[in-house]
Motif scaffolding. Structure first.
Motif, PDB file in Angstrom:
ATOM      1  N   GLY A   5      38.109  -0.521  44.054  1.00  0.00           N
ATOM      2  CA  GLY A   5      39.026   0.166  43.136  1.00  0.00           C
ATOM      3  C   GLY A   5      39.931   1.148  43.848  1.00  0.00           C
ATOM      4  O   GLY A   5      41.102   1.246  43.553  1.00  0.00           O
ATOM      5  N   SER A   6      39.363   1.886  44.812  1.00  0.00           N
ATOM      6  CA  SER A   6      40.137   2.853  45.596  1.00  0.00           C
ATOM      7  C   SER A   6      39.303   3.261  46.810  1.00  0.00           C
ATOM      8  O   SER A   6      38.087   3.038  46.849  1.00  0.00           O
ATOM      9  CB  SER A   6      40.473   4.104  44.772  1.00  0.00           C
ATOM     10  N   PHE A   7      39.965   3.897  47.780  1.00  0.00           N
ATOM     11  CA  PHE A   7      39.239   4.395  48.942  1.00  0.00           C
ATOM     12  C   PHE A   7      38.217   5.446  48.515  1.00  0.00           C
ATOM     13  O   PHE A   7      37.084   5.466  49.012  1.00  0.00           O
ATOM     14  CB  PHE A   7      40.224   4.996  49.959  1.00  0.00           C
ATOM     15  N   GLU A   8      38.619   6.304  47.579  1.00  0.00           N
ATOM     16  CA  GLU A   8      37.705   7.353  47.103  1.00  0.00           C
ATOM     17  C   GLU A   8      36.461   6.748  46.463  1.00  0.00           C
ATOM     18  O   GLU A   8      35.352   7.264  46.636  1.00  0.00           O
ATOM     19  CB  GLU A   8      38.419   8.269  46.094  1.00  0.00           C
ATOM     20  N   ASN A   9      36.643   5.682  45.725  1.00  0.00           N
ATOM     21  CA  ASN A   9      35.490   5.015  45.108  1.00  0.00           C
ATOM     22  C   ASN A   9      34.554   4.448  46.170  1.00  0.00           C
ATOM     23  O   ASN A   9      33.328   4.537  46.051  1.00  0.00           O
ATOM     24  CB  ASN A   9      35.944   3.851  44.211  1.00  0.00           C
ATOM     25  N   TRP A  10      35.144   3.855  47.222  1.00  0.00           N
ATOM     26  CA  TRP A  10      34.310   3.316  48.292  1.00  0.00           C
ATOM     27  C   TRP A  10      33.525   4.441  48.971  1.00  0.00           C
ATOM     28  O   TRP A  10      32.318   4.315  49.218  1.00  0.00           O
ATOM     29  CB  TRP A  10      35.155   2.581  49.348  1.00  0.00           C
ATOM     30  N   GLN A  11      34.252   5.548  49.268  1.00  0.00           N
ATOM     31  CA  GLN A  11      33.597   6.678  49.943  1.00  0.00           C
ATOM     32  C   GLN A  11      32.424   7.201  49.101  1.00  0.00           C
ATOM     33  O   GLN A  11      31.342   7.498  49.627  1.00  0.00           O
ATOM     34  CB  GLN A  11      34.618   7.804  50.144  1.00  0.00           C
ATOM     35  N   ALA A  12      32.638   7.303  47.813  1.00  0.00           N
ATOM     36  CA  ALA A  12      31.577   7.787  46.921  1.00  0.00           C
ATOM     37  C   ALA A  12      30.407   6.807  46.909  1.00  0.00           C
ATOM     38  O   ALA A  12      29.236   7.221  46.937  1.00  0.00           O
ATOM     39  CB  ALA A  12      32.134   7.972  45.511  1.00  0.00           C
ATOM     40  N   GLU A  25      40.456  -1.322  48.556  1.00  0.00           N
ATOM     41  CA  GLU A  25      41.007  -1.019  47.229  1.00  0.00           C
ATOM     42  C   GLU A  25      40.708  -2.159  46.242  1.00  0.00           C
ATOM     43  O   GLU A  25      40.332  -1.919  45.093  1.00  0.00           O
ATOM     44  CB  GLU A  25      42.514  -0.795  47.332  1.00  0.00           C
ATOM     45  N   ARG A  26      40.826  -3.392  46.720  1.00  0.00           N
ATOM     46  CA  ARG A  26      40.558  -4.553  45.846  1.00  0.00           C
ATOM     47  C   ARG A  26      39.107  -4.578  45.384  1.00  0.00           C
ATOM     48  O   ARG A  26      38.803  -4.817  44.218  1.00  0.00           O
ATOM     49  CB  ARG A  26      40.880  -5.836  46.617  1.00  0.00           C
ATOM     50  N   ASP A  27      38.171  -4.290  46.329  1.00  0.00           N
ATOM     51  CA  ASP A  27      36.747  -4.489  46.028  1.00  0.00           C
ATOM     52  C   ASP A  27      36.047  -3.250  45.479  1.00  0.00           C
ATOM     53  O   ASP A  27      34.966  -3.360  44.883  1.00  0.00           O
ATOM     54  CB  ASP A  27      36.019  -4.984  47.286  1.00  0.00           C
ATOM     55  N   ARG A  53      33.901 -10.879  49.810  1.00  0.00           N
ATOM     56  CA  ARG A  53      34.068  -9.496  49.349  1.00  0.00           C
ATOM     57  C   ARG A  53      33.310  -8.516  50.237  1.00  0.00           C
ATOM     58  O   ARG A  53      32.362  -8.872  50.937  1.00  0.00           O
ATOM     59  CB  ARG A  53      33.549  -9.356  47.905  1.00  0.00           C
ATOM     60  N   LEU A  54      33.755  -7.242  50.144  1.00  0.00           N
ATOM     61  CA  LEU A  54      33.081  -6.152  50.842  1.00  0.00           C
ATOM     62  C   LEU A  54      31.970  -5.586  49.972  1.00  0.00           C
ATOM     63  O   LEU A  54      32.082  -5.569  48.735  1.00  0.00           O
ATOM     64  CB  LEU A  54      34.079  -5.024  51.151  1.00  0.00           C
ATOM     65  N   CYS A  70      27.277 -12.102  56.994  1.00  0.00           N
ATOM     66  CA  CYS A  70      28.129 -10.945  56.734  1.00  0.00           C
ATOM     67  C   CYS A  70      28.634 -10.393  58.062  1.00  0.00           C
ATOM     68  O   CYS A  70      27.954 -10.505  59.082  1.00  0.00           O
ATOM     69  CB  CYS A  70      27.350  -9.837  56.024  1.00  0.00           C
ATOM     70  N   SER A  71      29.819  -9.801  58.043  1.00  0.00           N
ATOM     71  CA  SER A  71      30.358  -9.140  59.226  1.00  0.00           C
ATOM     72  C   SER A  71      30.365  -7.640  58.993  1.00  0.00           C
ATOM     73  O   SER A  71      30.933  -7.144  58.021  1.00  0.00           O
ATOM     74  CB  SER A  71      31.782  -9.618  59.509  1.00  0.00           C
ATOM     75  N   LEU A  72      29.721  -6.927  59.917  1.00  0.00           N
ATOM     76  CA  LEU A  72      29.548  -5.479  59.795  1.00  0.00           C
ATOM     77  C   LEU A  72      30.819  -4.750  60.219  1.00  0.00           C
ATOM     78  O   LEU A  72      31.376  -5.025  61.281  1.00  0.00           O
ATOM     79  CB  LEU A  72      28.364  -5.066  60.678  1.00  0.00           C
ATOM     80  N   LEU A  73      31.251  -3.794  59.393  1.00  0.00           N
ATOM     81  CA  LEU A  73      32.472  -3.036  59.686  1.00  0.00           C
ATOM     82  C   LEU A  73      32.196  -1.545  59.883  1.00  0.00           C
ATOM     83  O   LEU A  73      32.734  -0.926  60.794  1.00  0.00           O
ATOM     84  CB  LEU A  73      33.489  -3.218  58.551  1.00  0.00           C
ATOM     85  N   VAL A  74      31.387  -0.964  59.003  1.00  0.00           N
ATOM     86  CA  VAL A  74      31.067   0.472  59.109  1.00  0.00           C
ATOM     87  C   VAL A  74      29.557   0.632  59.019  1.00  0.00           C
ATOM     88  O   VAL A  74      28.920   0.037  58.151  1.00  0.00           O
ATOM     89  CB  VAL A  74      31.734   1.290  57.973  1.00  0.00           C
ATOM     90  N   ALA A  75      28.985   1.443  59.933  1.00  0.00           N
ATOM     91  CA  ALA A  75      27.544   1.708  59.922  1.00  0.00           C
ATOM     92  C   ALA A  75      27.315   3.212  59.835  1.00  0.00           C
ATOM     93  O   ALA A  75      27.771   3.962  60.703  1.00  0.00           O
ATOM     94  CB  ALA A  75      26.890   1.146  61.184  1.00  0.00           C
ATOM     95  N   LEU A  76      26.651   3.628  58.770  1.00  0.00           N
ATOM     96  CA  LEU A  76      26.313   5.050  58.576  1.00  0.00           C
ATOM     97  C   LEU A  76      24.809   5.225  58.795  1.00  0.00           C
ATOM     98  O   LEU A  76      23.994   4.690  58.040  1.00  0.00           O
ATOM     99  CB  LEU A  76      26.701   5.476  57.151  1.00  0.00           C
TER     100      LEU A  76
END
Ligand SMILES: [Fe+2]
Length: 211
Positions: free
Chosen positions: A115-122, A111-113, A145-146, A162-168
């Motif tokens: 704005g919102s989860f939806e923004n990150w998903q987009a 949310e910090r980096d 930062r993310l 960098c530390s990897l968290l999600v891989a698509l």
């Protein structure tokens, strides 16, 4: 006897071994056939990483050359094979959940980096449509930062520290049998199958090192 650059003083050889991912066989919108074939590719990266490391133990370093040399070719392709191992372990490891949103510190940082989860998903989805191989959500230890990084193959373009968290995975092999050219629908399915608990655990381990 096979020798490896990861051979310890006792002669024990470190070799990569394929991990099992129980959660990848009953996904919503990504077929069993796709995942079975995809796992075979991962096993192939393991096999090639080990093969290359064995060859590196015996390579003639006196012929090292930037245009062509055995040492150069082995090290370049090692980065491809190891990328294939590491990225798929993150990808398979956080599939098998029921989607939704993360909680806790990870949710707050997204949310910090973004704005919102939806923004990150987009952002991740759009980056996924622009990538030829991967999108990686990673934490940059330099900026704190993310960011959603883009990759065109297994060895382009990871960023250091960098530390990897999600891989698509956006290679066609990840979705072609199920969606043809419809990558956007595959990315939606990817989100529906996310196991955020796995990512939260990874994030919490990382966050504990920030203190
Ligand atoms: Fe893949």
């Amino acid at each position: 006897m096979l020798r490896s650059i990861f051979q310890d003083p006792k002669g024990n050889i470190f070799m990569y071994e394929a991990k099992k991912f129980e959660g990848i066989h009953a996904l919503d919108g990504i077929s069993e056939k796709t995942m079975t074939e995809h796992y075979k590719l991962y096993e192939g990266y393991i096999k090639k990483a080990n093969e290359i490391m064995e060859k590196l133990a015996n390579v003639d370093k006196s012929t090292a050359n930037q245009t062509y040399s055995d040492l150069r070719e082995l090290k370049v392709e090692l980065s491809f094979a190891l990328g294939g191992v590491k990225h798929h372990e993150v990808y398979f490891g956080h599939l098998g959940g029921s989607g939704g949103e993360p909680t806790g510190g990870l949710a707050k940082m997204i949310e910090r980096d973004f704005g919102s989860f939806e923004n990150w998903q987009a952002d991740m989805k759009q980056t996924g449509l622009a990538a030829r191989g991967w999108v990686w959500l990673a934490f940059d230890w330099d900026t704190g930062r993310l960011f959603d990084y883009l990759g065109d193959s297994q060895n382009s373009y990871p960023v250091w520290n960098c530390s990897l968290l999600v891989a698509l995975d956006t290679y066609e092999h990840a979705y072609w049998m199920d969606y043809g050219t419809g990558r956007a629908a595959y990315i939606d399915a990817f989100f529906r199958n996310m196991n955020w608990k796995v990512v939260e655990k990874q994030f919490d381990q990382m966050a504990s090192m920030m203190r």
